[in-house]
Design a protein around this motif. Structure first.
Motif, PDB file in Angstrom:
ATOM      1  N   GLU A 177       0.741  -0.790   0.247  1.00 54.94           N
ATOM      2  CA  GLU A 177       0.288   0.285  -0.212  1.00 54.94           C
ATOM      3  C   GLU A 177       0.718   1.404   0.006  1.00 54.94           C
ATOM      4  O   GLU A 177      -0.189   2.543  -0.535  1.00 54.94           O
ATOM      5  CB  GLU A 177      -1.172  -0.238   1.440  1.00 54.94           C
ATOM      6  N   ARG A 178       1.726   1.349   0.960  1.00 55.64           N
ATOM      7  CA  ARG A 178       3.076   2.027   0.701  1.00 55.64           C
ATOM      8  C   ARG A 178       4.415   2.055   0.343  1.00 55.64           C
ATOM      9  O   ARG A 178       5.159   2.287   0.830  1.00 55.64           O
ATOM     10  CB  ARG A 178       2.785   2.970   1.872  1.00 55.64           C
ATOM     11  N   LEU A 179       4.060   1.086  -0.726  1.00 56.55           N
ATOM     12  CA  LEU A 179       5.231   0.684  -1.147  1.00 56.55           C
ATOM     13  C   LEU A 179       6.265   1.458  -1.154  1.00 56.55           C
ATOM     14  O   LEU A 179       6.015   2.287  -2.359  1.00 56.55           O
ATOM     15  CB  LEU A 179       5.082  -0.233  -2.330  1.00 56.55           C
ATOM     16  N   PRO A 180       7.585   1.727  -1.376  1.00 63.00           N
ATOM     17  CA  PRO A 180       8.971   2.770  -1.607  1.00 63.00           C
ATOM     18  C   PRO A 180       9.250   2.499  -2.304  1.00 63.00           C
ATOM     19  O   PRO A 180       9.765   0.803  -2.908  1.00 63.00           O
ATOM     20  CB  PRO A 180       9.764   2.744  -0.262  1.00 63.00           C
ATOM     21  N   GLY A 181       9.882   3.255  -3.245  1.00 69.32           N
ATOM     22  CA  GLY A 181      10.391   2.579  -4.607  1.00 69.32           C
ATOM     23  C   GLY A 181      11.651   4.172  -5.121  1.00 69.32           C
ATOM     24  O   GLY A 181      11.691   5.172  -4.557  1.00 69.32           O
ATOM     25  N   PRO A 182      12.338   3.695  -6.012  1.00 70.75           N
ATOM     26  CA  PRO A 182      13.967   4.793  -6.628  1.00 70.75           C
ATOM     27  C   PRO A 182      12.286   6.005  -7.562  1.00 70.75           C
ATOM     28  O   PRO A 182      12.839   5.592  -8.533  1.00 70.75           O
ATOM     29  CB  PRO A 182      14.295   3.518  -7.351  1.00 70.75           C
ATOM     30  N   SER A 183      12.221   6.852  -7.079  1.00 71.55           N
ATOM     31  CA  SER A 183      11.319   7.648  -7.094  1.00 71.55           C
ATOM     32  C   SER A 183      12.611   8.645  -8.563  1.00 71.55           C
ATOM     33  O   SER A 183      11.846   9.316  -9.715  1.00 71.55           O
ATOM     34  CB  SER A 183      11.008   8.859  -6.928  1.00 71.55           C
ATOM     35  N   GLN A 184      13.753   8.995  -8.428  1.00 69.71           N
ATOM     36  CA  GLN A 184      14.289   9.722  -9.378  1.00 69.71           C
ATOM     37  C   GLN A 184      14.551   8.818 -10.292  1.00 69.71           C
ATOM     38  O   GLN A 184      15.340   9.170 -11.725  1.00 69.71           O
ATOM     39  CB  GLN A 184      16.180   9.489  -9.049  1.00 69.71           C
ATOM     40  N   TYR A 185      14.298   7.581 -10.449  1.00 70.37           N
ATOM     41  CA  TYR A 185      14.688   6.163 -11.634  1.00 70.37           C
ATOM     42  C   TYR A 185      13.144   6.157 -12.560  1.00 70.37           C
ATOM     43  O   TYR A 185      12.765   4.713 -12.465  1.00 70.37           O
ATOM     44  CB  TYR A 185      15.589   5.175 -11.405  1.00 70.37           C
ATOM     45  N   GLY A 186      12.046   7.099 -11.859  1.00 66.21           N
ATOM     46  CA  GLY A 186      10.770   6.986 -12.417  1.00 66.21           C
ATOM     47  C   GLY A 186       9.476   5.930 -11.443  1.00 66.21           C
ATOM     48  O   GLY A 186       8.383   5.593 -11.920  1.00 66.21           O
ATOM     49  N   LYS A 209       3.628   2.865 -11.263  1.00 63.03           N
ATOM     50  CA  LYS A 209       4.413   2.112 -11.305  1.00 63.03           C
ATOM     51  C   LYS A 209       4.164   0.797  -9.868  1.00 63.03           C
ATOM     52  O   LYS A 209       4.824  -0.071  -9.833  1.00 63.03           O
ATOM     53  CB  LYS A 209       5.606   2.400 -11.295  1.00 63.03           C
ATOM     54  N   ALA A 210       3.848   1.722  -8.242  1.00 65.14           N
ATOM     55  CA  ALA A 210       3.156   0.772  -7.087  1.00 65.14           C
ATOM     56  C   ALA A 210       2.557  -0.057  -7.375  1.00 65.14           C
ATOM     57  O   ALA A 210       2.296  -1.159  -6.616  1.00 65.14           O
ATOM     58  CB  ALA A 210       3.188   1.909  -6.283  1.00 65.14           C
ATOM     59  N   ALA A 214       2.100  -4.166  -7.108  1.00 69.71           N
ATOM     60  CA  ALA A 214       1.004  -4.801  -6.275  1.00 69.71           C
ATOM     61  C   ALA A 214       0.601  -5.587  -7.060  1.00 69.71           C
ATOM     62  O   ALA A 214       0.126  -6.858  -6.790  1.00 69.71           O
ATOM     63  CB  ALA A 214       0.150  -3.688  -5.931  1.00 69.71           C
ATOM     64  N   ALA A 215       0.353  -5.686  -8.380  1.00 66.28           N
ATOM     65  CA  ALA A 215      -0.629  -6.352  -9.574  1.00 66.28           C
ATOM     66  C   ALA A 215       0.404  -7.796  -9.229  1.00 66.28           C
ATOM     67  O   ALA A 215      -0.145  -8.529  -9.781  1.00 66.28           O
ATOM     68  CB  ALA A 215      -0.953  -5.357 -10.563  1.00 66.28           C
ATOM     69  N   HIS A 216       2.052  -7.751  -9.132  1.00 62.51           N
ATOM     70  CA  HIS A 216       2.702  -8.763  -9.736  1.00 62.51           C
ATOM     71  C   HIS A 216       3.323  -8.836  -8.304  1.00 62.51           C
ATOM     72  O   HIS A 216       4.372  -9.017  -8.691  1.00 62.51           O
ATOM     73  CB  HIS A 216       3.000  -8.431 -10.529  1.00 62.51           C
ATOM     74  N   PRO A 217       2.498  -9.656  -6.576  1.00 65.00           N
ATOM     75  CA  PRO A 217       3.672  -9.828  -5.790  1.00 65.00           C
ATOM     76  C   PRO A 217       4.673 -11.257  -5.888  1.00 65.00           C
ATOM     77  O   PRO A 217       4.002 -12.031  -7.192  1.00 65.00           O
ATOM     78  CB  PRO A 217       2.779 -10.067  -4.971  1.00 65.00           C
ATOM     79  N   ALA A 218       5.783 -10.968  -5.647  1.00 68.61           N
ATOM     80  CA  ALA A 218       6.568 -12.383  -5.552  1.00 68.61           C
ATOM     81  C   ALA A 218       6.609 -13.085  -4.341  1.00 68.61           C
ATOM     82  O   ALA A 218       7.034 -11.940  -3.440  1.00 68.61           O
ATOM     83  CB  ALA A 218       8.059 -12.127  -6.133  1.00 68.61           C
ATOM     84  N   GLY A 273       9.237 -14.614  -1.682  1.00 63.41           N
ATOM     85  CA  GLY A 273      10.416 -13.820  -1.007  1.00 63.41           C
ATOM     86  C   GLY A 273      10.807 -11.581  -1.589  1.00 63.41           C
ATOM     87  O   GLY A 273      11.546 -12.217  -0.959  1.00 63.41           O
ATOM     88  N   ALA A 274      10.456 -11.338  -1.655  1.00 62.43           N
ATOM     89  CA  ALA A 274      10.247  -9.884  -2.750  1.00 62.43           C
ATOM     90  C   ALA A 274      10.336  -9.263  -1.282  1.00 62.43           C
ATOM     91  O   ALA A 274       9.641  -8.898  -0.070  1.00 62.43           O
ATOM     92  CB  ALA A 274       8.867  -9.431  -2.996  1.00 62.43           C
ATOM     93  N   GLU A 275      11.122  -8.388  -1.407  1.00 54.08           N
ATOM     94  CA  GLU A 275      11.157  -7.263   0.155  1.00 54.08           C
ATOM     95  C   GLU A 275      10.985  -6.470  -0.367  1.00 54.08           C
ATOM     96  O   GLU A 275      11.336  -5.182   0.112  1.00 54.08           O
ATOM     97  CB  GLU A 275      13.038  -7.601   0.087  1.00 54.08           C
ATOM     98  N   ALA A 276      12.410  -5.527  -1.631  1.00 51.03           N
ATOM     99  CA  ALA A 276      12.205  -4.701  -1.513  1.00 51.03           C
ATOM    100  C   ALA A 276      11.987  -4.121  -3.351  1.00 51.03           C
ATOM    101  O   ALA A 276      12.188  -5.337  -3.955  1.00 51.03           O
ATOM    102  CB  ALA A 276      13.485  -3.437  -1.550  1.00 51.03           C
ATOM    103  N   ALA A 277      11.158  -3.134  -3.889  1.00 49.68           N
ATOM    104  CA  ALA A 277      11.878  -2.241  -5.300  1.00 49.68           C
ATOM    105  C   ALA A 277      11.986  -1.967  -5.867  1.00 49.68           C
ATOM    106  O   ALA A 277      12.915  -0.716  -5.695  1.00 49.68           O
ATOM    107  CB  ALA A 277       9.478  -1.636  -5.597  1.00 49.68           C
ATOM    108  N   ALA A 278      12.730  -2.739  -6.780  1.00 47.28           N
ATOM    109  CA  ALA A 278      14.065  -1.435  -7.493  1.00 47.28           C
ATOM    110  C   ALA A 278      13.568  -1.278  -8.860  1.00 47.28           C
ATOM    111  O   ALA A 278      13.483  -2.400 -10.153  1.00 47.28           O
ATOM    112  CB  ALA A 278      15.196  -2.490  -6.940  1.00 47.28           C
ATOM    113  N   ARG A 279      14.849  -1.228  -9.533  1.00 51.18           N
ATOM    114  CA  ARG A 279      14.381  -0.767 -11.685  1.00 51.18           C
ATOM    115  C   ARG A 279      16.132  -0.772 -11.614  1.00 51.18           C
ATOM    116  O   ARG A 279      16.752  -0.301 -11.066  1.00 51.18           O
ATOM    117  CB  ARG A 279      14.346   0.770 -11.732  1.00 51.18           C
ATOM    118  N   VAL A 280      16.915  -1.900 -12.885  1.00 53.33           N
ATOM    119  CA  VAL A 280      17.696  -1.657 -13.601  1.00 53.33           C
ATOM    120  C   VAL A 280      18.257  -0.877 -14.020  1.00 53.33           C
ATOM    121  O   VAL A 280      17.980  -0.470 -14.800  1.00 53.33           O
ATOM    122  CB  VAL A 280      18.116  -3.079 -13.801  1.00 53.33           C
TER     123      VAL A 280
END
Length: 358
Positions: A4-13, A18-19, A23-27, A29-36
């Motif tokens: 619900e309040r998932l933090p993510g790399p706002s500088q990278y879009g 995106k949050a 949320a629509a694609h849980p995984a 063992g997931a711990e954090a959202a990231a972008r390559v």
């Protein structure tokens, strides 16, 4: 995990949209959202809400620059990619000068692709068209960016040709050395969007990136007069944050752009031809010598350029040949897999016979 309040790399879009995508694609063992941000030879650089992290290659497929990923832990308890989210867009090409049908992902999750065209070298119409076809097919919006427009004695001629060639695609003229056109280009890219730059080596992409970012982030160098290639140019794909909240992706100079699968892109780029096809007297018209052919009529009266028609035919033949090779490759792979199953089954049966008689 609670997204619900998932933090993510706002500088990278990373945005609210995106949050929701995460949320629509849980995984598991997931711990954090990231972008390559970048894929190196043996490590992955990813951006999280807390900054950049260096990760090992995952056990499965290696993500591409621009991919959104779930981070968790691998078997060694190290931070690692545990899931790659479905892509909203993907710019792919057939590997240059490679007879195989394997696709090479150049950029993932991009919103706009800037096709960089320098004015200091002859304009390749076929190359521009095939690149725009691939961009349309990727799901992103193409934008043609003219660079080195300070060479005023030839810029007007090149710009005019590109506008005609780009078939409705917006064209922005820039001179990174003079700072011209940079604000207009930035205004085309909305906050949270990702702009990928695509063009040949020595086209001025690195200089353009430095102007867009506002400081030196890419090495630049002279361009050889013999082949037009830069001496010090980009060697990897990397995301760079922009001051307006957008993200920039540079790509290495592309020598060849073999199409991988671009039927949708062909329809976007050559929509005028589709209109002509529908006007032909016969639905199965080969556009050669049939009576009532709208294509031949347009070629005869000059409303359709011979060069544009030839370019369309060439691209269609390339896609058809690629499809034939792909089907042949699929058949060979199936035959190899079936043969392997037969061999394994035979070995298992012989082993069982030896066990019963032992």
């Amino acid at each position: 995990m609670n997204t619900e309040r998932l933090p993510g790399p706002s500088q990278y879009g990373f945005t609210e949209a995106k949050a929701q995508h995460f949320a629509a694609h849980p995984a598991s063992g997931a711990e954090a959202a990231a972008r390559v941000v970048r894929v190196d030879r043996n490590r992955i650089v990813a951006a999280t809400a807390d900054g950049l992290v260096h990760l090992p290659y995952p056990a499965g497929a290696v993500p591409a620059t621009g991919d959104w990923v779930w981070l968790g832990r691998n078997r060694a308890a190290e931070p690692a990619v545990v899931e790659v989210l479905p892509r909203t867009s993907e710019l792919s090409r057939k590997r240059a000068f490679d007879p195989s049908t394997e696709a090479q992902v150049l950029a993932a999750n991009i919103d706009m692709v800037g096709v960089v065209v320098p004015v200091d070298r002859p304009l390749s119409h076929n190359r521009l068209e095939r690149t725009l076809v691939a961009v349309w097919d990727s799901g992103a919006t193409p934008l043609v960016i003219i660079t080195k427009a300070d060479l005023a004695d030839i810029a007007d001629d090149v710009v005019g040709k590109v506008i005609l060639q780009a078939a409705g695609v917006d064209v922005v003229t820039t001179s990174a050395e003079q700072g011209d056109g940079i604000d207009e280009l930035l205004s085309r890219v909305q906050p949270g969007w990702t702009l990928a730059l695509l063009g040949p080596s020595g086209a001025g992409k690195s200089t353009l990136i430095n102007a867009l970012v506002g400081h030196h982030v890419q090495s630049t160098g002279d361009v050889r007069a013999t082949d037009g290639r830069g001496r010090h140019t980009t060697t990897s794909r990397e995301l760079v944050p922009l001051s307006n909240g957008a993200v920039l992706m540079d790509t290495p100079g592309v020598r060849g752009f073999g199409l991988f699968d671009a039927e949708d892109g062909m329809e976007e780029m050559f929509g005028d031809l589709q209109v002509l096809f529908e006007q032909c007297r016969f639905s199965d018209c080969a556009h050669d010598r049939e009576p009532g052919c709208a294509v031949r009529a347009a070629l005869d009266d000059g409303s359709l350029e011979e060069r544009r028609w030839a370019s369309y035919i060439k691209l269609q033949r390339e896609l058809a040949a690629l499809e034939r090779r792909h089907d042949a490759a699929a058949r060979r792979a199936y035959q190899r897999e079936w043969h392997q199953k037969v061999v394994v089954a035979g070995r298992s049966q012989r082993a069982a016979e030896r066990y019963r008689h032992s």
